[in-house]
Design a protein around this motif. Structure first.
Motif, PDB file in Angstrom:
ATOM      1  N   GLU A   1       0.801  -1.226   0.000  1.00 47.50           N
ATOM      2  CA  GLU A   1       0.000   0.000   0.000  1.00 47.50           C
ATOM      3  C   GLU A   1       0.833   1.275   0.000  1.00 47.50           C
ATOM      4  OE1 GLU A   1      -2.978   0.042  -0.746  1.00 47.50           O
ATOM      5  OE2 GLU A   1      -3.469  -2.069  -0.490  1.00 47.50           O
ATOM      6  N   LEU A   2       1.997   1.260   0.640  1.00 47.29           N
ATOM      7  CA  LEU A   2       2.836   2.470   0.641  1.00 47.29           C
ATOM      8  C   LEU A   2       3.333   2.771  -0.766  1.00 47.29           C
ATOM      9  CD1 LEU A   2       4.259   4.767   2.069  1.00 47.29           C
ATOM     10  CD2 LEU A   2       6.141   3.191   2.627  1.00 47.29           C
ATOM     11  N   LEU A   3       3.858   1.743  -1.434  1.00 50.98           N
ATOM     12  CA  LEU A   3       4.315   1.936  -2.807  1.00 50.98           C
ATOM     13  C   LEU A   3       3.150   2.338  -3.709  1.00 50.98           C
ATOM     14  CD1 LEU A   3       6.755  -1.089  -3.256  1.00 50.98           C
ATOM     15  CD2 LEU A   3       7.365   1.333  -3.075  1.00 50.98           C
ATOM     16  N   SER A   4       2.002   1.732  -3.463  1.00 55.18           N
ATOM     17  CA  SER A   4       0.819   2.064  -4.258  1.00 55.18           C
ATOM     18  C   SER A   4       0.419   3.517  -4.066  1.00 55.18           C
ATOM     19  CB  SER A   4      -0.346   1.144  -3.873  1.00 55.18           C
ATOM     20  OG  SER A   4      -1.510   1.479  -4.598  1.00 55.18           O
ATOM     21  N   ALA A   5       0.468   3.980  -2.827  1.00 56.24           N
ATOM     22  CA  ALA A   5       0.077   5.364  -2.534  1.00 56.24           C
ATOM     23  C   ALA A   5       1.030   6.358  -3.181  1.00 56.24           C
ATOM     24  CB  ALA A   5       0.033   5.582  -1.025  1.00 56.24           C
ATOM     25  N   VAL A   6       2.336   6.056  -3.141  1.00 53.10           N
ATOM     26  CA  VAL A   6       3.321   6.946  -3.766  1.00 53.10           C
ATOM     27  C   VAL A   6       3.099   7.011  -5.270  1.00 53.10           C
ATOM     28  CG1 VAL A   6       5.778   7.256  -4.266  1.00 53.10           C
ATOM     29  CG2 VAL A   6       5.052   6.605  -1.961  1.00 53.10           C
ATOM     30  N   ALA A   7       2.903   5.845  -5.884  1.00 51.25           N
ATOM     31  CA  ALA A   7       2.661   5.813  -7.333  1.00 51.25           C
ATOM     32  C   ALA A   7       1.331   6.489  -7.680  1.00 51.25           C
ATOM     33  CB  ALA A   7       2.666   4.370  -7.826  1.00 51.25           C
ATOM     34  N   PHE A   8       0.348   6.341  -6.816  1.00 45.64           N
ATOM     35  CA  PHE A   8      -0.955   6.976  -7.025  1.00 45.64           C
ATOM     36  C   PHE A   8      -0.802   8.493  -7.019  1.00 45.64           C
ATOM     37  CE2 PHE A   8      -5.607   7.044  -5.256  1.00 45.64           C
ATOM     38  CZ  PHE A   8      -6.031   7.624  -6.445  1.00 45.64           C
ATOM     39  N   ALA A   9      -0.050   9.003  -6.053  1.00 43.63           N
ATOM     40  CA  ALA A   9       0.167  10.453  -5.968  1.00 43.63           C
ATOM     41  C   ALA A   9       0.905  10.971  -7.197  1.00 43.63           C
ATOM     42  CB  ALA A   9       0.936  10.790  -4.695  1.00 43.63           C
ATOM     43  N   LEU A  10       1.925  10.225  -7.644  1.00 46.66           N
ATOM     44  CA  LEU A  10       2.660  10.623  -8.846  1.00 46.66           C
ATOM     45  C   LEU A  10       1.747  10.612 -10.067  1.00 46.66           C
ATOM     46  CD1 LEU A  10       6.072   8.743  -8.452  1.00 46.66           C
ATOM     47  CD2 LEU A  10       5.729  11.224  -8.480  1.00 46.66           C
ATOM     48  N   THR A  11       0.902   9.597 -10.153  1.00 44.25           N
ATOM     49  CA  THR A  11      -0.029   9.499 -11.279  1.00 44.25           C
ATOM     50  C   THR A  11      -0.944  10.715 -11.339  1.00 44.25           C
ATOM     51  OG1 THR A  11      -0.036   7.085 -11.093  1.00 44.25           O
ATOM     52  CG2 THR A  11      -1.844   8.096 -12.327  1.00 44.25           C
ATOM     53  N   ALA A  12      -1.518  11.058 -10.185  1.00 47.33           N
ATOM     54  CA  ALA A  12      -2.427  12.201 -10.137  1.00 47.33           C
ATOM     55  C   ALA A  12      -1.706  13.501 -10.479  1.00 47.33           C
ATOM     56  CB  ALA A  12      -3.074  12.295  -8.753  1.00 47.33           C
ATOM     57  N   ALA A  13      -0.481  13.650  -9.965  1.00 42.84           N
ATOM     58  CA  ALA A  13       0.277  14.882 -10.199  1.00 42.84           C
ATOM     59  C   ALA A  13       0.614  15.045 -11.678  1.00 42.84           C
ATOM     60  CB  ALA A  13       1.550  14.884  -9.357  1.00 42.84           C
ATOM     61  N   VAL A  14       1.122  13.979 -12.297  1.00 43.31           N
ATOM     62  CA  VAL A  14       1.498  14.071 -13.710  1.00 43.31           C
ATOM     63  C   VAL A  14       0.251  14.239 -14.573  1.00 43.31           C
ATOM     64  CG1 VAL A  14       2.675  12.929 -15.622  1.00 43.31           C
ATOM     65  CG2 VAL A  14       3.580  12.724 -13.315  1.00 43.31           C
ATOM     66  N   TRP A  15      -0.846  13.592 -14.179  1.00 38.08           N
ATOM     67  CA  TRP A  15      -2.089  13.757 -14.935  1.00 38.08           C
ATOM     68  C   TRP A  15      -2.556  15.211 -14.899  1.00 38.08           C
ATOM     69  CZ3 TRP A  15      -7.050  15.470 -13.984  1.00 38.08           C
ATOM     70  CH2 TRP A  15      -7.995  15.182 -14.967  1.00 38.08           C
ATOM     71  N   LEU A  16      -2.491  15.854 -13.741  1.00 39.98           N
ATOM     72  CA  LEU A  16      -2.912  17.247 -13.624  1.00 39.98           C
ATOM     73  C   LEU A  16      -2.034  18.162 -14.475  1.00 39.98           C
ATOM     74  CD1 LEU A  16      -3.665  17.451  -9.799  1.00 39.98           C
ATOM     75  CD2 LEU A  16      -5.340  17.680 -11.660  1.00 39.98           C
ATOM     76  N   VAL A  17      -0.719  17.921 -14.425  1.00 44.00           N
ATOM     77  CA  VAL A  17       0.198  18.738 -15.225  1.00 44.00           C
ATOM     78  C   VAL A  17      -0.046  18.507 -16.713  1.00 44.00           C
ATOM     79  CG1 VAL A  17       2.624  19.127 -15.797  1.00 44.00           C
ATOM     80  CG2 VAL A  17       1.949  18.843 -13.415  1.00 44.00           C
ATOM     81  N   SER A  18      -0.285  17.249 -17.084  1.00 49.98           N
ATOM     82  CA  SER A  18      -0.550  16.928 -18.487  1.00 49.98           C
ATOM     83  C   SER A  18      -1.849  17.575 -18.961  1.00 49.98           C
ATOM     84  CB  SER A  18      -0.651  15.410 -18.672  1.00 49.98           C
ATOM     85  OG  SER A  18       0.542  14.780 -18.280  1.00 49.98           O
ATOM     86  N   ALA A  19      -2.874  17.523 -18.106  1.00 48.38           N
ATOM     87  CA  ALA A  19      -4.150  18.142 -18.468  1.00 48.38           C
ATOM     88  C   ALA A  19      -3.987  19.646 -18.653  1.00 48.38           C
ATOM     89  CB  ALA A  19      -5.193  17.855 -17.390  1.00 48.38           C
TER      90      ALA A  19
END
Length: 358
Positions: free
Chosen positions: A75-93
């Motif tokens: 879950e820790l690794l998942s949460a870190v990757a989840f946060a990165l996913t959301a951040a890059v998605w927002l920047v990409s959008a």
């Protein structure tokens, strides 16, 4: 590659594009080209405005890793990757929107190439991770956004497909199947109508895959810069879509058995692609960084997640161990690709002298 006719050239260019980039990452991801256009126009262009469509594949790769880590209890690794996913998605959008507002010509040139569909797929991947977290409202909002983007981008891309092309042609299938998975996950709460809509998208995705397979230049297995792996990843995603439709609770009896059979047929086909593409990488190693290597990370991670998910959905526990192994392989590929991407962007930064000449 000639972008307008989709014909393959002798191989990918050294900067990660394919000729003029009509089926590659070229129109937006190549900083040197867009930099020249910015210089001619005299208008500044922030770096994040040049992220799509390359960043879409990065969002997909990171998001699928987050999902995989969640499935195996990391879950820790998942949460870190989840946060990165959301951040890059927002920047990409933000970059996608900025490009539309600032330079409609460049936006249009990028929007009718297959990599533009990563905007839809990345949105759906982020939505799937939200749904697994129990965040139904954000997941539903991302489904609506992806569904609004999908038809226009799909039509624009399909209209400009000509002849044979690289692995990016399979993105015409990936976008719809990613939406299918998200819709199937939300169907138990939304109602059967969403599951039936997802089934239509699933079947359309299979037809689009067949069309892409005809268009795929098989020489890319030995010379592709990374996106050839989408050929298998699209099937893994389709298998996952069938699995989630099967477990949505809408179909029973023969229909459920048909979906179950589709799961295993598509999964076996994906694993066959994994073997073929792995052999191709061994016969013709391509160790240098290319932005399209993000399109390698996602399919490998997608296969891992599909194995893990199908193991749980169908009770076929023998699929879980190889799924776990592939998940860590995908994580290693993610780290290598992220390192290469960081080095590439660092090398492209302009260097200003400490004391500019007078």
């Amino acid at each position: 590659m000639d972008g307008r006719d989709g014909q393959a050239d002798d191989g990918p260019t050294h900067d990660g594009g394919t000729g003029d980039g009509r089926t590659g990452e070229g129109p937006v991801a190549d900083d040197r080209r867009t930099g020249g256009e910015r210089a001619r126009s005299g208008a500044p262009d922030p770096g994040w405005a040049a992220l799509p469509p390359a960043a879409g594949a990065a969002v997909m790769a990171t998001g699928i890793l987050s999902t995989g880590f969640h499935l195996v209890g990391r879950e820790l690794l998942s949460a870190v990757a989840f946060a990165l996913t959301a951040a890059v998605w927002l920047v990409s959008a933000a970059g996608f929107t900025a490009l539309l507002l600032r330079d409609r010509r460049r936006w249009t040139a990028a929007a009718d190439t297959p990599p533009a569909l990563t905007a839809v797929a990345a949105t759906a991947v982020l939505g799937v991770r939200c749904a697994l977290q129990g965040w139904t409202v954000p997941a539903a909002a991302l489904l609506v956004l992806g569904a609004l983007l999908w038809p226009g981008l799909l039509v624009a891309v399909v209209r400009h497909l000509r002849g044979r092309g690289p692995g990016a042609v399979f993105l015409v299938s990936v976008a719809g199947q990613a939406l299918t998975v998200l819709a199937a996950l939300l169907a138990p709460k939304a109602g059967p109508w969403l599951a039936w809509t997802a089934l239509v998208a699933f079947l359309l995705g299979l037809l689009l895959y067949a069309d892409a397979l005809v268009r795929f230049d098989v020489r890319e297995v030995l010379r592709g810069a990374g996106d050839q792996w989408i050929a298998g990843g699209a099937l893994a995603l389709s298998a996952l879509a069938a699995s989630k439709l099967m477990t949505s609770g809408v179909w029973t009896g023969g229909a459920e058995q048909a979906l179950r059979a589709a799961v295993f047929v598509l999964l076996v086909a994906d694993l066959c692609w994994v073997v073929v593409l792995s052999v191709g990488e061994l016969l013709r190693p391509r160790p240098g960084y290319d932005v399209r290597r993000w399109a390698t990370v996602f399919p490998v991670g997608m296969t891992a997640v599909t194995l893990l998910s199908v193991a749980a959905d169908t009770g076929t526990r023998g699929l879980e161990p190889p799924g776990r192994v592939l998940l860590w392989v995908a994580a290693g590929l993610w780290m290598l690709t992220a390192y290469g991407s960081g080095r590439r962007h660092t090398a492209r930064r302009p260097h200003h002298p400490a004391h500019p000449p007078r």
